[in-house]
Design a protein around this motif. Structure first.
Motif, PDB file in Angstrom:
ATOM      1  N   SER A  17      13.077 -17.705  10.463  1.00  0.00           N
ATOM      2  CA  SER A  17      12.192 -16.989   9.544  1.00  0.00           C
ATOM      3  C   SER A  17      12.596 -17.086   8.084  1.00  0.00           C
ATOM      4  O   SER A  17      11.743 -17.169   7.204  1.00  0.00           O
ATOM      5  N   ARG A  72       2.206 -16.987   2.754  1.00  0.00           N
ATOM      6  CA  ARG A  72       2.631 -15.696   3.279  1.00  0.00           C
ATOM      7  C   ARG A  72       4.075 -15.780   3.754  1.00  0.00           C
ATOM      8  O   ARG A  72       4.402 -16.561   4.635  1.00  0.00           O
ATOM      9  N   SER A  73       4.945 -14.976   3.166  1.00  0.00           N
ATOM     10  CA  SER A  73       6.351 -14.945   3.572  1.00  0.00           C
ATOM     11  C   SER A  73       6.756 -13.508   3.866  1.00  0.00           C
ATOM     12  O   SER A  73       6.265 -12.576   3.220  1.00  0.00           O
ATOM     13  N   PRO A  74       7.669 -13.319   4.810  1.00  0.00           N
ATOM     14  CA  PRO A  74       8.105 -11.957   5.124  1.00  0.00           C
ATOM     15  C   PRO A  74       8.879 -11.338   3.958  1.00  0.00           C
ATOM     16  O   PRO A  74       9.590 -12.019   3.238  1.00  0.00           O
ATOM     17  N   ASN A  75       8.743 -10.036   3.808  1.00  0.00           N
ATOM     18  CA  ASN A  75       9.544  -9.274   2.867  1.00  0.00           C
ATOM     19  C   ASN A  75      10.712  -8.700   3.668  1.00  0.00           C
ATOM     20  O   ASN A  75      10.547  -7.726   4.409  1.00  0.00           O
ATOM     21  N   SER A  79      11.343  -5.249   5.978  1.00  0.00           N
ATOM     22  CA  SER A  79      11.353  -5.510   7.416  1.00  0.00           C
ATOM     23  C   SER A  79      12.602  -4.906   8.061  1.00  0.00           C
ATOM     24  O   SER A  79      13.578  -4.609   7.373  1.00  0.00           O
ATOM     25  N   THR A  98       8.245  -6.894  11.126  1.00  0.00           N
ATOM     26  CA  THR A  98       8.266  -7.796   9.978  1.00  0.00           C
ATOM     27  C   THR A  98       7.136  -7.392   9.037  1.00  0.00           C
ATOM     28  O   THR A  98       5.987  -7.257   9.463  1.00  0.00           O
ATOM     29  N   PHE A 100       4.855  -8.198   5.716  1.00  0.00           N
ATOM     30  CA  PHE A 100       4.343  -9.202   4.783  1.00  0.00           C
ATOM     31  C   PHE A 100       3.663  -8.445   3.650  1.00  0.00           C
ATOM     32  O   PHE A 100       2.817  -7.580   3.902  1.00  0.00           O
ATOM     33  N   ASP A 101       4.049  -8.746   2.424  1.00  0.00           N
ATOM     34  CA  ASP A 101       3.416  -8.113   1.270  1.00  0.00           C
ATOM     35  C   ASP A 101       1.965  -8.549   1.190  1.00  0.00           C
ATOM     36  O   ASP A 101       1.644  -9.712   1.429  1.00  0.00           O
ATOM     37  N   ASP A 106       0.491  -3.661   2.682  1.00  0.00           N
ATOM     38  CA  ASP A 106       1.384  -4.518   3.462  1.00  0.00           C
ATOM     39  C   ASP A 106       0.828  -4.714   4.866  1.00  0.00           C
ATOM     40  O   ASP A 106       0.125  -3.858   5.395  1.00  0.00           O
ATOM     41  N   THR A 107       1.175  -5.851   5.467  1.00  0.00           N
ATOM     42  CA  THR A 107       0.856  -6.114   6.863  1.00  0.00           C
ATOM     43  C   THR A 107       2.159  -6.053   7.644  1.00  0.00           C
ATOM     44  O   THR A 107       3.131  -6.712   7.281  1.00  0.00           O
TER      45      THR A 107
END
Length: 135
Positions: A17, A72-75, A79, A98, A100-101, A106-107
């Motif tokens: 990731s 799209r990248s994880p924050n 997380s 996880t 995602f901004d 946020d998701t």
């Protein structure tokens, strides 16, 4: 000295990731490892089943290349995860959220991974997540 579940998990997350390094990811697995995402449809963008370190390396390299087009990248600061040990020293479970901004919201992607370990490497990994999140 053998690796702890935390060390194994963090190496796996860093290689996958965080850095999307298919070579480093593959080295987290045994030569005969199996990596499964049982909830993924057969024609999904994420591989449903990979057998062997080389298949893991090749399929994940292709997936990461495709994913590079997705901005799209994880924050990782938002997380989190919890590791659960089991009665077997060779099995642990990761419960992951996880983040995602997003634009204003946020998701959060929640998933569960079951790890079976042999000689400090992942021998089998089952990754349970909502398939629609990978498309």
């Amino acid at each position: 000295m053998s690796k702890t579940p935390k060390q194994i998990f963090e190496s796996y997350v860093y290689a996958g990731s965080m850095t999307r390094n298919a070579d480093a990811l593959a080295e987290c697995f045994t030569e005969d490892a199996v990596f499964e995402a049982p909830l993924m449809p057969a024609d999904g963008s994420f591989p449903r089943r990979l057998a062997g370190r080389e298949e893991i390396r090749n399929a994940m390299a292709a997936y990461y290349e495709q994913q590079a087009k997705d901005d799209r990248s994880p924050n990782f600061e938002k997380s989190g995860y919890v590791l659960h040990t089991t009665s077997s020293p060779d099995v642990f479970i990761a419960e992951i959220d996880t983040v995602f901004d997003g634009d204003g919201e946020d998701t959060v992607v929640s998933l569960v991974q079951i790890f079976r370990i042999r000689d400090g490497k992942i021998a089998r990994l089952r990754d349970y997540f909502a398939p629609e999140l990978m498309n």
